[in-house]
Design a protein around this motif. Structure first.
Motif, PDB file in Angstrom:
ATOM      1  N   HIS A 255     -11.490  -4.920 -47.711  1.00  0.00           N
ATOM      2  CA  HIS A 255     -11.431  -3.464 -47.708  1.00  0.00           C
ATOM      3  C   HIS A 255     -10.468  -2.928 -46.642  1.00  0.00           C
ATOM      4  O   HIS A 255     -10.270  -1.718 -46.543  1.00  0.00           O
ATOM      5  N   ASP A 256      -9.891  -3.827 -45.835  1.00  0.00           N
ATOM      6  CA  ASP A 256      -8.873  -3.417 -44.877  1.00  0.00           C
ATOM      7  C   ASP A 256      -7.993  -4.629 -44.587  1.00  0.00           C
ATOM      8  O   ASP A 256      -8.180  -5.702 -45.176  1.00  0.00           O
ATOM      9  N   LEU A 257      -7.027  -4.484 -43.704  1.00  0.00           N
ATOM     10  CA  LEU A 257      -6.078  -5.566 -43.433  1.00  0.00           C
ATOM     11  C   LEU A 257      -6.777  -6.795 -42.870  1.00  0.00           C
ATOM     12  O   LEU A 257      -6.463  -7.933 -43.251  1.00  0.00           O
ATOM     13  N   ARG A 258      -7.735  -6.579 -41.974  1.00  0.00           N
ATOM     14  CA  ARG A 258      -8.428  -7.713 -41.363  1.00  0.00           C
ATOM     15  C   ARG A 258      -9.185  -8.527 -42.416  1.00  0.00           C
ATOM     16  O   ARG A 258      -9.084  -9.761 -42.443  1.00  0.00           O
ATOM     17  N   THR A 259      -9.933  -7.860 -43.286  1.00  0.00           N
ATOM     18  CA  THR A 259     -10.691  -8.580 -44.313  1.00  0.00           C
ATOM     19  C   THR A 259      -9.763  -9.152 -45.379  1.00  0.00           C
ATOM     20  O   THR A 259     -10.069 -10.185 -45.987  1.00  0.00           O
ATOM     21  N   PHE A 260      -8.613  -8.503 -45.611  1.00  0.00           N
ATOM     22  CA  PHE A 260      -7.614  -9.058 -46.526  1.00  0.00           C
ATOM     23  C   PHE A 260      -7.120 -10.407 -46.011  1.00  0.00           C
ATOM     24  O   PHE A 260      -7.056 -11.392 -46.747  1.00  0.00           O
ATOM     25  N   LEU A 261      -6.760 -10.440 -44.732  1.00  0.00           N
ATOM     26  CA  LEU A 261      -6.267 -11.689 -44.135  1.00  0.00           C
ATOM     27  C   LEU A 261      -7.360 -12.758 -44.117  1.00  0.00           C
ATOM     28  O   LEU A 261      -7.087 -13.946 -44.322  1.00  0.00           O
ATOM     29  N   TRP A 262      -8.608 -12.328 -43.872  1.00  0.00           N
ATOM     30  CA  TRP A 262      -9.712 -13.280 -43.858  1.00  0.00           C
ATOM     31  C   TRP A 262      -9.921 -13.874 -45.248  1.00  0.00           C
ATOM     32  O   TRP A 262     -10.079 -15.094 -45.399  1.00  0.00           O
ATOM     33  N   GLN A 263      -9.892 -13.040 -46.279  1.00  0.00           N
ATOM     34  CA  GLN A 263      -9.996 -13.544 -47.645  1.00  0.00           C
ATOM     35  C   GLN A 263      -8.810 -14.433 -47.996  1.00  0.00           C
ATOM     36  O   GLN A 263      -8.936 -15.372 -48.786  1.00  0.00           O
ATOM     37  N   PHE A 264      -7.668 -14.157 -47.387  1.00  0.00           N
ATOM     38  CA  PHE A 264      -6.454 -14.927 -47.672  1.00  0.00           C
ATOM     39  C   PHE A 264      -6.590 -16.373 -47.227  1.00  0.00           C
ATOM     40  O   PHE A 264      -6.093 -17.286 -47.889  1.00  0.00           O
ATOM     41  N   ILE A 265      -7.261 -16.594 -46.095  1.00  0.00           N
ATOM     42  CA  ILE A 265      -7.297 -17.952 -45.539  1.00  0.00           C
ATOM     43  C   ILE A 265      -8.608 -18.693 -45.800  1.00  0.00           C
ATOM     44  O   ILE A 265      -8.664 -19.920 -45.665  1.00  0.00           O
TER      45      ILE A 265
END
Length: 374
Positions: A113-123
């Motif tokens: 839902h934001d950049l931090r969680t996007f990056l977390w889902q990415f890795i």
């Protein structure tokens, strides 16, 4: 003379079979969401357990083939990572981005839902149903120097190899007990779920893959001679895994068929052995077919990365309604379409990437003319 990278090996067979099987795993999971009859659920559970060897086979294959190609003093870790950038890291970044941006509904556990969680889902491997495999496999790619060190320390000494197998087995069995008691339907089932993608969860397959190359003559003899006995172990362990799954009753939940069980470990090792035995037979007796397998295996990893995207498109098209009406026909047609689209896209992306690299090199090599201002 044929280069080592162009020669088929048993790793090619393991990668191709594992990639082909993992596609069906995802399709079966989609089919269960339509609440089929208990008879159909039973069939899906049986087939799911039959192909529940994909990650161990991938890990064994990666370590076997990578050991064969990199166990040389000439290669450096930097050079190795440069090779892996084109082979694994770049395709991973591309497909993970596609899943999160184009098909965010395929995310697992929770959505960004934001950049931090996007990056977390990415890795973390939650961008798509199958990407947790990739998160774990990338750890083995990065940790390859540890396996180089271990192989050089063993250096064909059988006593040291037995010690490594013994210690690894004890560590792995201890990990299985810990996971079974604490995570799998345990007190930390939800907050420790990421442990299933930590490399130690599949360590034994990586160590055995490295040793299968280090002691390839002995390993090949086992594959050639002992496969009839392995077939009996295969049947026994397959019955054991199915009994464990159906003890949970209905509806069938595929989460109840984890890799982290002694029964599944034995089953996976028997399947790896049988695929390796078949691969050796073809390499020895049918070199043309082995070459085709080798060529397809070169695209297996990229096909694996993209398969859930194509499954989703086919499922949201005619696949869902067809599977609801005619379960096995729907599953079969989606599988064929997914396999063709996954390998076709892998080949297409490879060609595009090669063209980009070629144009980049040409641009860098062309002379630059500077014109003065008069």
């Amino acid at each position: 003379m044929e280069k080592p990278a162009q020669r088929p090996d048993i790793g090619d067979y393991l990668k191709l079979v594992a990639c082909s099987a993992v596609m069906l795993q995802t399709i079966l999971a989609f089919a269960l969401t339509e609440h089929p009859s208990e008879t159909h659920q039973f069939g899906i559970g049986i087939i799911y357990n039959l192909i529940k060897f994909t990650v161990p086979a991938f890990i064994f294959a990666i370590l076997f083939t990578t050991s064969r190609l990199t166990m040389t003093p000439q290669i450096t870790y930097g050079g190795y990572l440069k090779q892996q950038w084109h082979a694994t890291f770049a395709p991973t970044i591309l497909w993970t981005g596609v899943y999160l941006i184009v098909t965010p509904e395929l995310q697992q556990v929770r959505h960004f839902h934001d950049l931090r969680t996007f990056l977390w889902q990415f890795i973390n491997g939650n961008a798509a149903p199958h990407l947790w495999y990739n998160t774990m496999m990338m750890q083995f790619v990065i940790l390859m120097p540890a396996f180089w060190f271990l192989a050089h320390w063993i250096h064909h000494r059988r006593g040291r190899a037995r010690m490594v197998i013994g210690v690894t087995t004890l560590i792995y069995l201890g990990w299985l007990v810990f996971y079974d008691q604490q995570v799998f339907h345990g007190p930390h089932m939800h907050n420790w779920y990421l442990l299933d993608r930590v490399f130690i969860s599949f360590l034994i397959y990586g160590v055995l893959g490295m040793l299968a190359w280090e002691f390839r003559l002995s390993a090949n003899r086992i594959f050639r001679v002992w496969w009839p006995m392995i077939c009996l172990l295969f049947l026994g362990s397959f019955y054991w895994t199915n009994q464990a799954l159906f003890n949970f009753g209905y509806p069938v939940r595929l989460i109840n068929a984890p890799y982290y069980k002694p029964s599944m470990m034995i089953y996976d090792l028997t399947v790896i052995t049988l695929i390796a035995a078949f691969g050796i037979f073809q390499i020895d007796n049918q070199p043309k077919i082995a070459k085709v397998v080798h060529n397809l295996a070169n695209y297996a990893y990229k096909a694996f990365l993209g398969n859930a995207f194509w499954i989703y498109l086919l499922w949201m098209g005619p696949g869902r309604s067809l599977t609801t009406r005619h379960l096995w026909i729907g599953i079969g047609l989606i599988y064929i379409g997914t396999w063709l689209l996954s390998f076709g896209s892998a080949f297409g992306l490879h060609v595009i990437w090669q063209q980009i690299r070629h144009l980049t090199k040409e641009t860098a090599a062309s002379p630059t003319h500077l014109h003065g201002i008069h």
